[in-house]
Motif scaffolding. Structure first.
Motif: not given
Length: 283
Positions: A183-199, A201-204, A206-211
């Motif tokens: 379901d999208m809503h819990p998926w968004l919660v999980a993604i937000e938590a992932l970004f908060e924890f790994w921000e 690293k993710l920006r460095k 995977y940032g270009a891919f996510h953009s």
């Protein structure tokens, strides 16, 4: 904050007509099409209806919900009924999971390893320039890191695989496609938590891919919601009954059974040992 996912709850909203008494039948739509759990009969779902219903349900837009999980089961019954013979292992073709992150991509990789696949969770050492090149033209020799990953791995999941699914669909004609989802809503919660924890690293890393794929290098609810919708709509429209749908809410033993049947590996199912990890690692 979106509501958290409740363990065991089904999430694909399942529209039905006026409900019969508990006789094992569930109406899938208003044209008196039924799915009989007791007898295991397969409903003749119109493709456009099933696709739109699944996506609306994942987005939480269908208020007339019934037994959500049955719709995914009905879809998979059609997939398994219509597929040709399957050979377990790499000789039977690649297994490609098009699910987004935090939908169970890691576990499906670990399960496929146990039945003989060289399964890769993410393609190693991929380059953003190669991703764009492969997405634009999979025959382009410039996409060297993607080609190397595809030649090495018999089964693939996660980044950058879900972003190049259109090219994979055209080049991997014998592949078996899987879509892990939730379901999208819990998926968004999980993604937000992932970004908060790994921000950082993710920006460095995977940032270009996510953009490129999500239109945002950092977590943005609107951008990620829009991509979630288009990702599911486009895959279900393009692949139809070529893609096995494995919702997060489906019991693990059922997911395993359907995956083994889909890959032709039923005889090896008893040998599979589930990874014992926290819930975030689950299917």
């Amino acid at each position: 904050m979106a509501p958290k996912e409740t363990k065991g709850r089904s999430f694909i909203k399942f529209p039905r007509a006026k409900q019969p008494e508990h006789n094992g039948e569930y109406f899938i739509q208003d044209e008196n099409i039924r799915f009989n759990r007791k007898e295991g009969s397969v409903p003749n779902l119109p493709e456009s209806h099933s696709r739109s219903t699944i996506v609306k349900a994942l987005m939480g837009e269908d208020a007339s919900s019934g037994n959500a999980l049955e719709l995914a089961r009905a879809h998979n019954a059609l997939v398994l009924k219509n597929m040709g013979g399957r050979v377990c292992g790499p000789s039977g073709g690649k297994v490609i999971n098009l699910g987004l992150p935090r939908t169970g991509t890691k576990v499906i990789t670990e399960v496929l390893k146990q039945v003989g696949y060289n399964a890769c969770h993410q393609i190693r050492d991929w380059k953003m320039s190669d991703v764009k090149s492969y997405a634009h033209d999979p025959m382009n020799s410039a996409s060297e890191s993607i080609r190397a990953g595809l030649s090495t791995c018999d089964a693939l999941s996660d980044i950058p695989v879900y972003g190049i699914w259109r090219s994979l669909m055209s080049t991997e004609q014998n592949a078996r496609f899987v879509l892990t989802t939730r379901d999208m809503h819990p998926w968004l919660v999980a993604i937000e938590a992932l970004f908060e924890f790994w921000e950082p690293k993710l920006r460095k890393d995977y940032g270009a891919f996510h953009s490129w794929y999500f239109n945002s290098a950092v977590y943005n609810k609107d951008a990620f919601s829009a991509t979630f919708r288009s990702h599911h709509e486009d895959i279900l429209k393009a692949l139809g009954d070529r893609v096995l749908v494995l919702p997060f809410s489906m019991p693990d033993d059922e997911k395993l059974s359907k995956l083994m049947e889909f890959t032709g590996c039923e005889s090896m199912q008893s040998q599979v040992v589930y990874p014992t990890k926290p819930e975030s690692y689950a299917w």
